[in-house]
Design an enzyme around this catalytic site. Structure first.
Site, PDB file in Angstrom:
ATOM      1  N   ASN B 263       0.806  -1.219   0.000  1.00 45.04           N
ATOM      2  CA  ASN B 263       0.000   0.000   0.000  1.00 45.04           C
ATOM      3  C   ASN B 263       0.837   1.266   0.000  1.00 45.04           C
ATOM      4  O   ASN B 263       0.297   2.364  -0.004  1.00 45.04           O
ATOM      5  CB  ASN B 263      -0.905   0.035   1.233  1.00 45.04           C
ATOM      6  CG  ASN B 263      -1.834  -1.140   1.268  1.00 45.04           C
ATOM      7  OD1 ASN B 263      -2.508  -1.412   0.291  1.00 45.04           O
ATOM      8  ND2 ASN B 263      -1.840  -1.853   2.362  1.00 45.04           N
ATOM      9  N   HIS B 265       2.711   2.170   2.483  1.00 41.73           N
ATOM     10  CA  HIS B 265       2.890   2.639   3.865  1.00 41.73           C
ATOM     11  C   HIS B 265       3.871   1.723   4.570  1.00 41.73           C
ATOM     12  O   HIS B 265       4.087   0.599   4.138  1.00 41.73           O
ATOM     13  CB  HIS B 265       1.563   2.594   4.631  1.00 41.73           C
ATOM     14  CG  HIS B 265       0.502   3.398   3.995  1.00 41.73           C
ATOM     15  ND1 HIS B 265      -0.811   3.013   3.989  1.00 41.73           N
ATOM     16  CD2 HIS B 265       0.565   4.549   3.306  1.00 41.73           C
ATOM     17  CE1 HIS B 265      -1.511   3.917   3.333  1.00 41.73           C
ATOM     18  NE2 HIS B 265      -0.696   4.865   2.910  1.00 41.73           N
ATOM     19  N   CYS B 300       2.656   6.079   8.167  1.00 42.27           N
ATOM     20  CA  CYS B 300       4.030   6.563   8.050  1.00 42.27           C
ATOM     21  C   CYS B 300       4.548   6.151   6.674  1.00 42.27           C
ATOM     22  O   CYS B 300       4.128   5.129   6.119  1.00 42.27           O
ATOM     23  CB  CYS B 300       4.843   5.905   9.174  1.00 42.27           C
ATOM     24  SG  CYS B 300       6.559   6.386   9.271  1.00 42.27           S
TER      25      CYS B 300
END
Lengths: 364, 364
Positions: B263, B265, B300
């Site tokens: 994804n 992330h 993050c």
């Protein structure tokens, strides 16, 4: 609101690839993080429940059918070719795939390492402490000094790859371990690798010749004649020096506890991950990492800070036989640990990037 | 001299365990990095060549026999219990084991994530973009907000574990996915886990109820009645606040490109690795990480710098039913990203450590 595992649109930076600027939109996932497709072979083998097997009318009307009831079992890992070849299959895991849905070179290197380790266990067995062991090797160990991997295509989550690995002596001091990586479903070669090993005395840390009984055992397990996964004139090329100050300076890396391997050192593949940090963004996300050559020079422990440096370098001599193509880009990478002015080079590497997006067997 | 993959003596710091001060000496390895033992089951199933199968006398006299010719194949991953349970087996890889020869909590979390993902593919199938998909879910995704894992024993390289996973609704907004981890050879329960998921709208990032067709499909795949891998009164406990300045401040962590999941992330398990950095050395290496509870709060991306903070915290209320024992130690962990004075909490976690060395099925 928590949304850590959320799938969102990913815009890829413009780069080598003509498709690089297109945005991707993650399809919704079930109660799991992103949940990718399985290879075509899985669908063919184990699709929905066969319609010839009638269900109770009530169940059929109210219950949706699963998409896949059974994923095929992996083959057994095994010695073959008169015990001179080791074969192992792996189904690519979701955490081995990056934002482009393909495995990284790092994941491939991890799987090669695993196949090599299992091959060693197959030959030597293991001690109660967990390592492969042969009584004749007491005090001596093999350590990897060089690794070279070429990848034509990168598999995706759910693809099954087969790794063949074998080793052979190379002079009196070196041993070579080669790899061939194929797509299990089609048999197509996805990539190949070679690595160089030396034997050292664990106490003195000095090079050692193989003791005769070990040499004899090794011979019984080696291919005759030797077989090379990468043509010999494309391997063991000297990696260029990096001029300082470096053209590209990545963020300082921290060796994590979880980067340590069972020897208590930073795992080899972690070095590759650090080197990757210095590749320019458009190259990293838009090109195909075709080849990685790595010289391991010194060891590293958790908590240490590592500088990751790089520079674009001239496309190297043997590029034609390496197969990266005329538009390839090359980078030299240096990882080093510094205390004040004194720096120790841990790793030197070269990455070669082929123009165009990576490909994978299940998208071919 | 290059010696990156070398095995050397490891001294473990004095800690909870009575054996923690003993030094370990790595046995020599074959041409592979450290090469560990395979589980007893492997030896039993696939030992040396059967003596009943005679070889040519010449070969028999000169050739050593391999220790293992064939490692058993993994079982097929599959839906079972009327398609309401998913079962998958994994053979632990060498890179999933640390210096104590045992898997880490991080590796276990990765394997649970993999089983969850494959379960989702089994139920929903996948889109051409690589994610699990169902047309009725368009625009909505499940994201994980909480995870809790308890481990009685940690497997070693070569051990085969079986993961059972299932999910169930929990009110109108939550879904719960549970896990049970067993040793494939003995059937003994090694650990268990539970996770909480919410559905959000991919565009607005807001909570969403499950659309009725999706709810109906989910019901067809859920266990009836619900089954909980961890008693309900031991789950979803509020994690304590961390007083600032923090008692323990770990090195600032850099999110690596290779930490990114599909994804784009940071992968959930990377957060756990960062949190591990703040555990005092004597606890990390000398005790048994029994339980990890994690609340995911924000996402993050690669290149971001993350502060890893922790403090010893009071042994919590439900410890008795959690099974960590009277001498357990607990830490609260916070991961946060700061820009000047403004900090965003990414993750809050609690780890609970049981006195004494970790155990593993193959050493039991």
């Amino acid at each position: 609101m928590s949304a850590v595992a959320a799938s969102i649109s990913l815009a890829r930076p413009a780069a080598c690839s003509s498709r690089a600027g297109s945005s991707r939109r993650a399809a919704p996932a079930a109660p799991a993080a992103a949940t990718p497709r399985q290879p075509t072979a899985v669908h063919a083998v184990a699709g929905a429940r066969p319609s010839a097997e009638p269900e109770a009318p009530e169940a059929a009307s109210t219950r949706p059918q699963p998409h896949v009831e059974v994923f095929p079992a992996m083959i057994a890992s095994r010695l073959t070719e008169d015990n001179r070849m080791f074969v192992e299959a792996h189904r690519i895991r979701g955490n081995e795939v990056g934002p482009d849905q393909r495995t990284s070179m790092i994941s491939i290197a991890t799987l090669l390492q695993e196949a090599a380790g299992n091959h060693a266990v197959a030959m030597w067995g293991r001690s109660t402490e967990g390592f492969a062991s042969d009584p004749g090797m007491a005090g001596l160990i093999f350590v990897m000094t060089r690794m070279q991997i070429q990848m034509e295509e990168y598999p995706r989550w759910g693809d099954v790859i087969q790794i063949n690995t074998w080793f052979q002596e190379d002079g009196k001091l070196l041993a070579q371990r080669d790899f061939r990586i194929t797509d299990k479903a089609s048999g197509r070669e996805l990539g190949r690798g070679t690595s160089t090993w030396v034997m050292i005395n664990m106490q003195t840390r000095r090079l050692s010749k193989m003791p005769p009984p070990i040499r004899e055992k090794c011979e019984a397990f080696q291919l005759q004649p030797p077989r090379h996964s990468i043509p010999r004139d494309c391997t063991r090329q000297k990696l260029p020096d990096l001029s300082l100050p470096a053209e590209i300076v990545g963020p300082v890396q921290v060796a994590r506890r979880t980067d340590m391997d069972m020897n208590g050192h930073v795992n080899n593949v972690t070095y590759l991950a650090w080197a990757m940090e210095t590749v320019p963004r458009d190259v990293y996300y838009g090109c195909h990492l075709y080849q990685m050559e790595v010289d391991f020079k010194a060891e590293c422990h958790s908590g240490e800070l590592v500088e990751s440096l790089a520079a674009r370098c001239a496309t190297h001599d043997k590029l034609a036989c390496n197969g990266a193509g005329p538009d390839a880009l090359s980078f030299v990478h240096v990882l080093r640990r510094c205390q004040g002015e004194a720096c120790t080079e841990l790793v030197r590497a070269r990455t070669t990037w082929r123009a165009g997006e990576p490909t994978s067997p299940s998208s071919a």
